[in-house]
Design a protein around this motif. Structure first.
Motif, PDB file in Angstrom:
ATOM      1  N   GLU A  37      21.753  -6.316  21.954  1.00 45.94           N
ATOM      2  CA  GLU A  37      20.392  -6.223  21.407  1.00 45.94           C
ATOM      3  C   GLU A  37      20.341  -5.116  20.369  1.00 45.94           C
ATOM      4  OE1 GLU A  37      17.752  -8.122  22.214  1.00 45.94           O
ATOM      5  OE2 GLU A  37      18.898  -9.306  23.673  1.00 45.94           O
ATOM      6  N   PHE A  38      19.587  -5.370  19.296  1.00 51.70           N
ATOM      7  CA  PHE A  38      19.276  -4.297  18.352  1.00 51.70           C
ATOM      8  C   PHE A  38      18.185  -3.411  18.943  1.00 51.70           C
ATOM      9  CE2 PHE A  38      21.204  -6.651  14.722  1.00 51.70           C
ATOM     10  CZ  PHE A  38      21.841  -5.575  14.116  1.00 51.70           C
ATOM     11  N   ILE A  39      18.339  -2.110  18.784  1.00 50.83           N
ATOM     12  CA  ILE A  39      17.249  -1.210  19.154  1.00 50.83           C
ATOM     13  C   ILE A  39      16.927  -0.318  17.964  1.00 50.83           C
ATOM     14  CG2 ILE A  39      17.817  -1.210  21.627  1.00 50.83           C
ATOM     15  CD1 ILE A  39      18.899   1.644  21.171  1.00 50.83           C
ATOM     16  N   CYS A  40      15.667   0.086  17.871  1.00 52.41           N
ATOM     17  CA  CYS A  40      15.227   0.993  16.809  1.00 52.41           C
ATOM     18  C   CYS A  40      15.558   2.418  17.233  1.00 52.41           C
ATOM     19  CB  CYS A  40      13.721   0.826  16.578  1.00 52.41           C
ATOM     20  SG  CYS A  40      13.105   1.953  15.323  1.00 52.41           S
ATOM     21  N   ARG A  41      16.415   3.081  16.466  1.00 55.64           N
ATOM     22  CA  ARG A  41      16.795   4.469  16.786  1.00 55.64           C
ATOM     23  C   ARG A  41      15.699   5.444  16.368  1.00 55.64           C
ATOM     24  NH1 ARG A  41      21.142   3.285  19.810  1.00 55.64           N
ATOM     25  NH2 ARG A  41      22.823   2.238  18.708  1.00 55.64           N
ATOM     26  N   ASN A  42      15.178   5.266  15.164  1.00 54.81           N
ATOM     27  CA  ASN A  42      14.014   6.056  14.762  1.00 54.81           C
ATOM     28  C   ASN A  42      13.332   5.430  13.558  1.00 54.81           C
ATOM     29  OD1 ASN A  42      15.137   7.571  12.298  1.00 54.81           O
ATOM     30  ND2 ASN A  42      16.581   8.227  13.872  1.00 54.81           N
ATOM     31  N   THR A  43      12.085   5.813  13.356  1.00 53.75           N
ATOM     32  CA  THR A  43      11.238   5.309  12.272  1.00 53.75           C
ATOM     33  C   THR A  43      10.678   6.506  11.528  1.00 53.75           C
ATOM     34  OG1 THR A  43      10.587   3.403  13.616  1.00 53.75           O
ATOM     35  CG2 THR A  43       9.222   3.891  11.706  1.00 53.75           C
ATOM     36  N   PHE A  44      10.641   6.430  10.188  1.00 49.75           N
ATOM     37  CA  PHE A  44       9.987   7.516   9.447  1.00 49.75           C
ATOM     38  C   PHE A  44       9.140   6.937   8.322  1.00 49.75           C
ATOM     39  CE2 PHE A  44      14.308   7.025   7.782  1.00 49.75           C
ATOM     40  CZ  PHE A  44      14.164   7.064   6.401  1.00 49.75           C
ATOM     41  N   ASP A  45       8.164   7.737   7.894  1.00 55.10           N
ATOM     42  CA  ASP A  45       7.229   7.312   6.855  1.00 55.10           C
ATOM     43  C   ASP A  45       7.894   7.375   5.494  1.00 55.10           C
ATOM     44  OD1 ASP A  45       5.121   6.938   8.633  1.00 55.10           O
ATOM     45  OD2 ASP A  45       4.576   9.056   8.573  1.00 55.10           O
ATOM     46  N   HIS A  46       7.492   6.441   4.611  1.00 50.48           N
ATOM     47  CA  HIS A  46       8.018   6.425   3.244  1.00 50.48           C
ATOM     48  C   HIS A  46       6.882   6.049   2.304  1.00 50.48           C
ATOM     49  CE1 HIS A  46      10.402   5.353  -0.294  1.00 50.48           C
ATOM     50  NE2 HIS A  46      11.412   6.001   0.275  1.00 50.48           N
ATOM     51  N   PRO A  47       6.661   6.811   1.218  1.00 44.76           N
ATOM     52  CA  PRO A  47       5.614   6.445   0.274  1.00 44.76           C
ATOM     53  C   PRO A  47       6.021   5.207  -0.528  1.00 44.76           C
ATOM     54  CG  PRO A  47       6.349   8.722  -0.023  1.00 44.76           C
ATOM     55  CD  PRO A  47       7.353   8.041   0.842  1.00 44.76           C
ATOM     56  N   TYR A  48       5.180   4.201  -0.533  1.00 49.37           N
ATOM     57  CA  TYR A  48       5.454   2.942  -1.225  1.00 49.37           C
ATOM     58  C   TYR A  48       6.674   2.258  -0.604  1.00 49.37           C
ATOM     59  CZ  TYR A  48       2.365   5.087  -4.656  1.00 49.37           C
ATOM     60  OH  TYR A  48       1.309   5.698  -5.248  1.00 49.37           O
ATOM     61  N   PRO A  49       6.854   0.966  -0.870  1.00 48.79           N
ATOM     62  CA  PRO A  49       8.054   0.283  -0.356  1.00 48.79           C
ATOM     63  C   PRO A  49       9.321   0.831  -1.014  1.00 48.79           C
ATOM     64  CG  PRO A  49       6.350  -1.313  -0.993  1.00 48.79           C
ATOM     65  CD  PRO A  49       5.915   0.025  -1.520  1.00 48.79           C
ATOM     66  N   THR A  50      10.399   0.873  -0.260  1.00 44.74           N
ATOM     67  CA  THR A  50      11.686   1.275  -0.833  1.00 44.74           C
ATOM     68  C   THR A  50      12.235   0.110  -1.664  1.00 44.74           C
ATOM     69  OG1 THR A  50      12.777   0.505   1.169  1.00 44.74           O
ATOM     70  CG2 THR A  50      12.296   2.844   1.039  1.00 44.74           C
ATOM     71  N   THR A  51      12.652   0.409  -2.898  1.00 45.34           N
ATOM     72  CA  THR A  51      13.272  -0.642  -3.717  1.00 45.34           C
ATOM     73  C   THR A  51      14.736  -0.837  -3.343  1.00 45.34           C
ATOM     74  OG1 THR A  51      13.681   1.007  -5.447  1.00 45.34           O
ATOM     75  CG2 THR A  51      11.699  -0.362  -5.673  1.00 45.34           C
ATOM     76  N   LYS A  52      15.355   0.212  -2.786  1.00 45.28           N
ATOM     77  CA  LYS A  52      16.733   0.086  -2.312  1.00 45.28           C
ATOM     78  C   LYS A  52      16.992   1.178  -1.277  1.00 45.28           C
ATOM     79  CE  LYS A  52      21.537  -0.586  -3.796  1.00 45.28           C
ATOM     80  NZ  LYS A  52      22.452  -0.709  -4.956  1.00 45.28           N
ATOM     81  N   GLU A  86       0.866  -1.174   0.000  1.00 42.51           N
ATOM     82  CA  GLU A  86       0.000   0.000   0.000  1.00 42.51           C
ATOM     83  C   GLU A  86       0.905   1.227   0.000  1.00 42.51           C
ATOM     84  OE1 GLU A  86      -1.059   0.613   4.625  1.00 42.51           O
ATOM     85  OE2 GLU A  86      -1.977  -1.161   3.735  1.00 42.51           O
ATOM     86  N   TYR A  87       0.298   2.420  -0.011  1.00 39.90           N
ATOM     87  CA  TYR A  87       1.080   3.649  -0.115  1.00 39.90           C
ATOM     88  C   TYR A  87       1.948   3.877   1.120  1.00 39.90           C
ATOM     89  CZ  TYR A  87       2.112   8.625  -0.668  1.00 39.90           C
ATOM     90  OH  TYR A  87       2.755   9.836  -0.780  1.00 39.90           O
ATOM     91  N   ASN A  88       1.384   3.658   2.301  1.00 33.65           N
ATOM     92  CA  ASN A  88       2.088   3.991   3.534  1.00 33.65           C
ATOM     93  C   ASN A  88       3.068   2.890   3.917  1.00 33.65           C
ATOM     94  OD1 ASN A  88       0.662   6.450   4.010  1.00 33.65           O
ATOM     95  ND2 ASN A  88      -1.114   5.215   4.595  1.00 33.65           N
TER      96      ASN A  88
END
Length: 347
Positions: free
Chosen positions: A62-77, A46-48
């Protein structure tokens, strides 16, 4: 036979991170002060979509998530700026509907610029892939389903206060193939700035020189004209590159000095290959990954042109591997992703 990657010894050999969604695009940070940092892109139809920056806490393992941001459509790379000395702003690039450059800080990630070459059209031709030039990090190349490759120039402008403004412009756009272009990669040959290659739905590998764009060289054509999905240059010997065909169970190794004739075929997989990554520190090691048989294999190709029968290492994941990346500044580590998981493997 390949030995299974050893998971014993004094240090932990595998670290795992579980994302809240299926992971597709993924890559290692290059900066020396940000070890064990990766960016992950979601694959949601989907778009989001989302991108996460994750880091390994070496004390807690342990891996931790530093930050998350929105991206239109899936990233191809996804790629981090190839800045091994930490001289440039901390930038991350993603491809999808457009090429986007993001600035990463410890607390958040913000969009620095959106590079759009479809000035006269409401229609957007999605980008299948891109590459960031290691010798000149102001150069990026994108590949598109509209048969073109575009070379972008990036400007890191004057420092205003404490912020470098980043902008970009089209240096050149060329029709690279007869059909969709699926991947592009800069070569380290001839100084490492001007040569690049692309692969596409017409089944060819083509090589270009930014100084002479009036012609290209076809260095390989798939015998059945199957689309070629990926290409990957050897990091130590710029004569060699690897490619793979859609639904193909083998990786083809090419030598640009001997066009059109593969010097090796790596075909130990029992299902179609999904990813290729050359070792950053060795000219004769390459990792191939497959979805359906869940395996990542490492090969030693120094016997070429004698046939390469078996890989030297094998790792079986718990799911279908979507991507593999070998850390350029931490050559003991390979990252794979499957389902909603990222794993880094010590090799």
């Amino acid at each position: 036979m390949a030995r299974e990657m050893s998971l014993h010894g004094k240090r932990k050999e595998i670290y795992k991170y579980e994302a809240p969604w299926t992971v597709y695009a993924m890559n290692w940070s290059v900066r020396p002060d940000k070890r064990f940092r990766l960016a992950l892109g979601s694959f949601v139809e989907e778009y989001n979509n989302k991108v996460q920056v994750v880091g390994l806490e070496e004390e807690s393992s342990e891996f931790i998530c530093r930050n998350t941001f929105d991206h239109p459509y899936p990233t191809t790379k996804i790629m981090w700026i190839p800045d091994t000395k930490g001289m440039y702003p901390d930038l991350l690039a993603t491809s999808g509907d457009y090429l986007r450059i993001w600035r990463v800080s410890d607390t958040d990630t913000r969009l620095e610029c959106l590079l759009n070459n479809n000035k006269n059209s409401d229609f957007c031709a999605p980008l299948t892939s891109f590459d960031w030039n290691e010798v000149d990090p102001n150069l990026l190349g994108t590949s598109s389903i509209d048969t073109t490759c575009t070379i972008w120039g990036l400007e890191t402008g004057q420092v205003l206060g404490r912020v470098n403004l980043v902008s970009g412009h089209v240096k050149t756009q060329l029709i690279a193939h007869d059909k969709e272009v699926y991947d592009i990669a800069f070569s380290r040959a001839g100084g490492g700035r001007d040569m690049f290659a692309s692969v596409g739905a017409d089944g060819s590998v083509r090589m270009f020189d930014l100084r002479h764009l009036e012609h290209s060289t076809i260095i390989y054509e798939d015998p059945q004209h199957h689309p070629l999905l990926r290409l990957c240059w050897n990091k130590q010997d710029p004569n060699y590159l690897a490619t793979m065909a859609m639904d193909g169970m083998e990786v083809v190794i090419l030598d640009v000095r001997v066009p059109c004739t593969p010097v090796a075929r790596l075909n130990n997989h029992r299902a179609c290959v999904n990813g290729i990554a050359w070792a950053p520190h060795s000219s004769c090691h390459i990792c191939t990954a497959v979805a359906d048989d869940h395996q990542a294999l490492i090969w030693d190709i120094q016997q070429m042109p004698r046939a390469i029968e078996d890989p030297i290492l094998a790792y079986t994941a718990e799911g279908e591997i979507n991507n593999v990346q070998w850390a350029s500044t931490q050559p003991d580590w390979i990252a794979i992703c499957y389902n909603n998981c990222l794993e880094i493997l010590r090799v």
